[in-house]
Design a protein around this motif. Structure first.
Motif, PDB file in Angstrom:
ATOM      1  N   VAL A  91      11.624  35.734 138.397  1.00 59.29           N
ATOM      2  CA  VAL A  91      10.368  35.760 139.144  1.00 59.29           C
ATOM      3  C   VAL A  91      10.325  34.521 140.034  1.00 59.29           C
ATOM      4  CG1 VAL A  91       7.845  35.714 138.960  1.00 59.29           C
ATOM      5  CG2 VAL A  91       9.198  36.956 137.265  1.00 59.29           C
ATOM      6  N   CYS A  92       9.908  34.712 141.299  1.00 51.62           N
ATOM      7  CA  CYS A  92       9.828  33.581 142.227  1.00 51.62           C
ATOM      8  C   CYS A  92       8.652  32.678 141.849  1.00 51.62           C
ATOM      9  CB  CYS A  92       9.654  34.087 143.661  1.00 51.62           C
ATOM     10  SG  CYS A  92       9.386  32.747 144.834  1.00 51.62           S
ATOM     11  N   ARG A  93       8.941  31.381 141.764  1.00 51.87           N
ATOM     12  CA  ARG A  93       7.888  30.422 141.404  1.00 51.87           C
ATOM     13  C   ARG A  93       6.861  30.278 142.520  1.00 51.87           C
ATOM     14  NH1 ARG A  93       9.602  27.247 136.894  1.00 51.87           N
ATOM     15  NH2 ARG A  93      11.879  27.138 136.709  1.00 51.87           N
ATOM     16  N   GLU A  94       7.257  30.624 143.755  1.00 51.92           N
ATOM     17  CA  GLU A  94       6.354  30.466 144.895  1.00 51.92           C
ATOM     18  C   GLU A  94       5.518  31.718 145.143  1.00 51.92           C
ATOM     19  OE1 GLU A  94       6.060  27.632 146.689  1.00 51.92           O
ATOM     20  OE2 GLU A  94       7.563  26.654 145.432  1.00 51.92           O
ATOM     21  N   CYS A  95       6.189  32.851 145.332  1.00 55.27           N
ATOM     22  CA  CYS A  95       5.451  34.045 145.759  1.00 55.27           C
ATOM     23  C   CYS A  95       5.303  35.082 144.642  1.00 55.27           C
ATOM     24  CB  CYS A  95       6.102  34.682 146.989  1.00 55.27           C
ATOM     25  SG  CYS A  95       7.658  35.540 146.654  1.00 55.27           S
ATOM     26  N   GLY A  96       5.927  34.850 143.506  1.00 59.35           N
ATOM     27  CA  GLY A  96       5.735  35.736 142.364  1.00 59.35           C
ATOM     28  C   GLY A  96       6.529  37.033 142.412  1.00 59.35           C
TER      29      GLY A  96
ATOM     30  N   ARG B 230      18.047  31.850 145.392  1.00 57.56           N
ATOM     31  CA  ARG B 230      16.627  31.599 145.635  1.00 57.56           C
ATOM     32  C   ARG B 230      15.971  32.923 146.008  1.00 57.56           C
ATOM     33  NH1 ARG B 230      16.486  25.892 146.504  1.00 57.56           N
ATOM     34  NH2 ARG B 230      14.303  26.020 147.050  1.00 57.56           N
ATOM     35  N   CYS B 231      14.650  32.897 146.036  1.00 54.55           N
ATOM     36  CA  CYS B 231      13.895  34.109 146.392  1.00 54.55           C
ATOM     37  C   CYS B 231      14.297  34.542 147.808  1.00 54.55           C
ATOM     38  CB  CYS B 231      12.412  33.801 146.343  1.00 54.55           C
ATOM     39  SG  CYS B 231      11.377  35.105 147.004  1.00 54.55           S
ATOM     40  N   MET B 232      14.730  35.801 147.945  1.00 54.15           N
ATOM     41  CA  MET B 232      15.173  36.256 149.259  1.00 54.15           C
ATOM     42  C   MET B 232      14.006  36.417 150.218  1.00 54.15           C
ATOM     43  SD  MET B 232      18.152  38.946 148.285  1.00 54.15           S
ATOM     44  CE  MET B 232      18.832  39.148 149.923  1.00 54.15           C
ATOM     45  N   SER B 233      12.819  36.499 149.663  1.00 50.42           N
ATOM     46  CA  SER B 233      11.653  36.725 150.498  1.00 50.42           C
ATOM     47  C   SER B 233      11.088  35.424 151.076  1.00 50.42           C
ATOM     48  CB  SER B 233      10.597  37.437 149.649  1.00 50.42           C
ATOM     49  OG  SER B 233       9.542  37.816 150.444  1.00 50.42           O
ATOM     50  N   CYS B 234      10.928  34.400 150.215  1.00 50.73           N
ATOM     51  CA  CYS B 234      10.296  33.165 150.707  1.00 50.73           C
ATOM     52  C   CYS B 234      11.163  31.934 150.519  1.00 50.73           C
ATOM     53  CB  CYS B 234       8.943  32.962 150.035  1.00 50.73           C
ATOM     54  SG  CYS B 234       9.059  32.309 148.357  1.00 50.73           S
ATOM     55  N   GLY B 235      12.267  32.058 149.789  1.00 50.91           N
ATOM     56  CA  GLY B 235      13.162  30.913 149.594  1.00 50.91           C
ATOM     57  C   GLY B 235      12.794  30.065 148.381  1.00 50.91           C
ATOM     58  N   GLY B 236      11.745  30.467 147.648  1.00 50.49           N
ATOM     59  CA  GLY B 236      11.308  29.696 146.473  1.00 50.49           C
ATOM     60  C   GLY B 236      12.332  29.747 145.345  1.00 50.49           C
ATOM     61  N   GLU B 237      12.149  28.833 144.381  1.00 51.42           N
ATOM     62  CA  GLU B 237      13.049  28.840 143.210  1.00 51.42           C
ATOM     63  C   GLU B 237      12.737  30.025 142.327  1.00 51.42           C
ATOM     64  OE1 GLU B 237      13.138  25.258 140.926  1.00 51.42           O
ATOM     65  OE2 GLU B 237      13.315  24.019 142.735  1.00 51.42           O
TER      66      GLU B 237
END
Ligand SMILES: [Zn+2]
Length: 240
Positions: free
Chosen positions: A214-219, A181-188
């Motif tokens: 690319v993170c689906r949450e924070c890009g 998952r995104c290490m920054s926000c945990g998004g997929e």
């Protein structure tokens, strides 16, 4: 060499070791409870003494002796088989474990973390979200909600590296690495198109690497770089 088990030279040092010792005593107690051991206090004391002896013999800090005694015990088939803990799929890391939260996300788990969060807020949020609390604060473990296991939690020795913390969490709950998952926000993370992302990719990386996410949450943009390698290495050591 600093020796935590020698005579304390100052109050702070003694205080710190006292907290580490307390954390281990709690963990020893849980392990012994898991196999329905009787005379828990004596059992805990016996294990602590064993760690003291080990540290004195090897001239290592008491925390190293405690870690070894705990890990050797936890690895025995009897303890591994007994009443395994339910596997958590999300964690809430205390204020000091921001690095671990990032690595857990990289290893595929949801891990919340907030800078400077106070204990009450941490407990409330973990309870609301059904998260397992990860903390290095043995005093927090004394709170009723954790002590009575109303909120699941795991105490981590503050002396461990992030890789060591990650290994311990994986071993403790018998976890397998999941989809990162995104290490920054945990998004997929979604696969990104290399050409479409070209302007965001460092030129040197662009030359040798084709796979991007690319993170689906924070890009945010990710690829299998240094951090990734370190996480894979840390978890790979578990299989040994
Ligand atoms: Zn993100």
């Amino acid at each position: 060499m600093r020796r935590w088990n020698s005579q304390p030279r100052c109050g702070t040092l003694y205080h710190r070791m006292g907290r580490i010792l307390k954390g281990y005593e709690t963990r020893f107690r849980w392990l012994l409870q898991r196999v329905r051991a009787r005379r828990l206090d004596q059992g805990v004391q016996w294990l602590v003494n064993k760690a003291r002896k080990l540290s004195a013999e090897e001239h290592t800090p008491l925390s190293s002796g405690l870690t070894r005694v705990y890990e050797e015990l936890a690895d025995r088939p009897l303890f591994r088989a007994a009443n395994p803990r339910p596997k958590p799929d999300r964690f809430f890391c205390d204020a000091g474990l921001g690095g671990l939260a990032r690595w857990l996300r990289g290893a595929g788990y949801e891990a919340a973390w907030k800078a400077g969060i106070d204990d009450d807020d941490l407990l409330r949020r973990a309870r609301e979200t059904g998260a397992t609390i990860l903390t290095t604060d043995s005093m927090l473990m004394e709170r009723r909600l954790l002590r009575d296991r109303i909120i699941p939690s795991l105490w981590l020795p503050p002396t461990l590296s992030i890789a060591g913390q990650l290994r311990l969490v994986f071993r403790e709950f018998d976890l397998q690495p999941g989809v990162p998952r995104c290490m920054s926000c945990g998004g997929e993370l979604a696969h990104g198109d290399k050409e479409a992302l070209r302007e965001r990719i460092p030129p040197k990386t662009y030359l040798w690497l084709d796979e991007y996410f690319v993170c689906r949450e924070c890009g945010r943009l990710f690829w299998h770089g240094t951090h990734w390698t370190r996480i894979v290495k840390a978890l790979g050591a578990l299989k040994g």
